[in-house]
Scaffold this active site. Structure first.
Site, PDB file in Angstrom:
ATOM      1  N   CYS A  94       0.870  -1.184   0.000  1.00  0.00           N
ATOM      2  CA  CYS A  94       0.000   0.000   0.000  1.00  0.00           C
ATOM      3  C   CYS A  94       0.905   1.231   0.000  1.00  0.00           C
ATOM      4  O   CYS A  94       1.700   1.434   0.924  1.00  0.00           O
ATOM      5  CB  CYS A  94      -0.924   0.005   1.213  1.00  0.00           C
ATOM      6  SG  CYS A  94      -1.774   1.588   1.416  1.00  0.00           S
ATOM      7  N   HIS A 120      -4.871   1.631   8.175  1.00  0.00           N
ATOM      8  CA  HIS A 120      -5.182   1.201   6.811  1.00  0.00           C
ATOM      9  C   HIS A 120      -6.591   0.626   6.717  1.00  0.00           C
ATOM     10  O   HIS A 120      -6.904  -0.374   7.341  1.00  0.00           O
ATOM     11  CB  HIS A 120      -4.185   0.137   6.322  1.00  0.00           C
ATOM     12  CG  HIS A 120      -4.521  -0.349   4.935  1.00  0.00           C
ATOM     13  ND1 HIS A 120      -3.899   0.144   3.811  1.00  0.00           N
ATOM     14  CD2 HIS A 120      -5.451  -1.241   4.499  1.00  0.00           C
ATOM     15  CE1 HIS A 120      -4.417  -0.428   2.740  1.00  0.00           C
ATOM     16  NE2 HIS A 120      -5.375  -1.270   3.130  1.00  0.00           N
ATOM     17  N   HIS A 168      -6.464   2.910   0.236  1.00  0.00           N
ATOM     18  CA  HIS A 168      -6.231   3.297   1.635  1.00  0.00           C
ATOM     19  C   HIS A 168      -6.997   4.609   1.767  1.00  0.00           C
ATOM     20  O   HIS A 168      -6.644   5.597   1.105  1.00  0.00           O
ATOM     21  CB  HIS A 168      -4.728   3.464   1.874  1.00  0.00           C
ATOM     22  CG  HIS A 168      -4.345   3.909   3.254  1.00  0.00           C
ATOM     23  ND1 HIS A 168      -3.307   3.331   3.981  1.00  0.00           N
ATOM     24  CD2 HIS A 168      -4.825   4.908   4.033  1.00  0.00           C
ATOM     25  CE1 HIS A 168      -3.182   3.940   5.148  1.00  0.00           C
ATOM     26  NE2 HIS A 168      -4.088   4.903   5.196  1.00  0.00           N
ATOM     27  N   HIS A 210      -8.529   8.073   2.053  1.00  0.00           N
ATOM     28  CA  HIS A 210      -7.860   9.371   2.174  1.00  0.00           C
ATOM     29  C   HIS A 210      -8.837  10.468   1.777  1.00  0.00           C
ATOM     30  O   HIS A 210      -9.785  10.234   1.020  1.00  0.00           O
ATOM     31  CB  HIS A 210      -6.614   9.420   1.280  1.00  0.00           C
ATOM     32  CG  HIS A 210      -6.863   9.000  -0.125  1.00  0.00           C
ATOM     33  ND1 HIS A 210      -6.978   7.683  -0.496  1.00  0.00           N
ATOM     34  CD2 HIS A 210      -7.074   9.733  -1.243  1.00  0.00           C
ATOM     35  CE1 HIS A 210      -7.229   7.610  -1.794  1.00  0.00           C
ATOM     36  NE2 HIS A 210      -7.301   8.847  -2.274  1.00  0.00           N
ATOM     37  N   HIS A 230      -9.229  14.057   0.001  1.00  0.00           N
ATOM     38  CA  HIS A 230      -8.646  15.086  -0.867  1.00  0.00           C
ATOM     39  C   HIS A 230      -9.112  16.457  -0.399  1.00  0.00           C
ATOM     40  O   HIS A 230     -10.310  16.643  -0.119  1.00  0.00           O
ATOM     41  CB  HIS A 230      -9.127  14.920  -2.311  1.00  0.00           C
ATOM     42  CG  HIS A 230      -8.663  13.684  -3.001  1.00  0.00           C
ATOM     43  ND1 HIS A 230      -7.570  13.667  -3.833  1.00  0.00           N
ATOM     44  CD2 HIS A 230      -9.145  12.419  -3.001  1.00  0.00           C
ATOM     45  CE1 HIS A 230      -7.404  12.454  -4.326  1.00  0.00           C
ATOM     46  NE2 HIS A 230      -8.352  11.669  -3.834  1.00  0.00           N
TER      47      HIS A 230
HETATM   48  P1  5GP Z   1      -7.776   8.383  -5.401  1.00  0.00           P
HETATM   49  O1  5GP Z   1      -7.864   8.363  -6.895  1.00  0.00           O
HETATM   50  O2  5GP Z   1      -7.481   7.010  -4.844  1.00  0.00           O
HETATM   51  O3  5GP Z   1      -8.929   9.056  -4.722  1.00  0.00           O
HETATM   52  O4  5GP Z   1      -6.539   9.321  -5.067  1.00  0.00           O
HETATM   53  C1  5GP Z   1      -5.232   8.893  -5.005  1.00  0.00           C
HETATM   54  C2  5GP Z   1      -4.387  10.126  -5.099  1.00  0.00           C
HETATM   55  O5  5GP Z   1      -3.088   9.809  -4.631  1.00  0.00           O
HETATM   56  C3  5GP Z   1      -4.220  10.654  -6.523  1.00  0.00           C
HETATM   57  O6  5GP Z   1      -4.689  12.000  -6.581  1.00  0.00           O
HETATM   58  C4  5GP Z   1      -2.732  10.555  -6.796  1.00  0.00           C
HETATM   59  O7  5GP Z   1      -2.219  11.637  -7.544  1.00  0.00           O
HETATM   60  C5  5GP Z   1      -2.150  10.500  -5.376  1.00  0.00           C
HETATM   61  N1  5GP Z   1      -0.910   9.752  -5.258  1.00  0.00           N
HETATM   62  C6  5GP Z   1      -0.653   8.507  -5.753  1.00  0.00           C
HETATM   63  N2  5GP Z   1       0.593   8.124  -5.426  1.00  0.00           N
HETATM   64  C7  5GP Z   1       1.132   9.137  -4.694  1.00  0.00           C
HETATM   65  C8  5GP Z   1       2.407   9.321  -4.079  1.00  0.00           C
HETATM   66  O8  5GP Z   1       3.301   8.483  -4.121  1.00  0.00           O
HETATM   67  N3  5GP Z   1       2.603  10.489  -3.413  1.00  0.00           N
HETATM   68  C9  5GP Z   1       1.633  11.456  -3.329  1.00  0.00           C
HETATM   69  N4  5GP Z   1       1.930  12.555  -2.655  1.00  0.00           N
HETATM   70  N5  5GP Z   1       0.422  11.306  -3.904  1.00  0.00           N
HETATM   71  C10 5GP Z   1       0.178  10.171  -4.578  1.00  0.00           C
HETATM   72 ZN    ZN Z   2      -2.430   1.523   3.543  1.00  0.00          ZN
END
Ligand code: 5GP
Ligand code: ZN
Length: 111
Positions: A4, A46, A97, A99, A101
């Protein structure tokens, strides 16, 4: 959890500067920002989905939202921002995981 990316960032295995950290969460910049300011608030526990929530995880998320409110000015979000929690396939979740935004720093378009 193994494999992860956010657990690896939390553990420090992948370096990522923290704008805020405490025992329950970190705040980092999104690597591919979708707005002038784009942060991720990541709980240290997690779990992928809101549907997995129990009372302990609910307390963690309550803490995250309360802390986000306190950090608005520090993060430059005092003029307003958007909060997004993508869930599953249809929600476009790419990192499994949970999160939060935080998007701001400019007037955001409708969605
Ligand atoms: P999701 O699409 O799952 O809601 O958002 C995942 C977010 O994590 C995406 O906006 C992507 O740009 C960000 N992300 C993915 N890998 C990394 C990383 O290694 N570092 C950081 N800072 N952001 C990441
Ligand atoms: Zn995780």
């Amino acid at each position: 959890m193994e494999n992860c990316i956010f657990c690896k960032i939390i553990k420090g295995d992948i370096p990522s500067p923290r704008l805020y950290e405490d025992d329950k969460m970190i705040v980092i910049k999104d690597i591919e920002p979708k707005a002038k300011l784009h942060y991720l608030c990541i709980p240290k526990t997690h779990f992928a989905l809101l549907s997995e929530m129990d009372s302990e995880k609910a307390e963690t998320l309550k803490h995250c939202f309360a802390k986000i409110a306190q950090l608005e000015e520090t993060l430059g979000l005092q003029d307003g921002y958007r909060v997004i929690v993508n869930q599953g396939e249809n929600g476009g979740q790419t990192v499994h995981h949970l999160h939060i935004h935080l998007l701001g720093g400019e007037k955001l378009g409708d969605f």
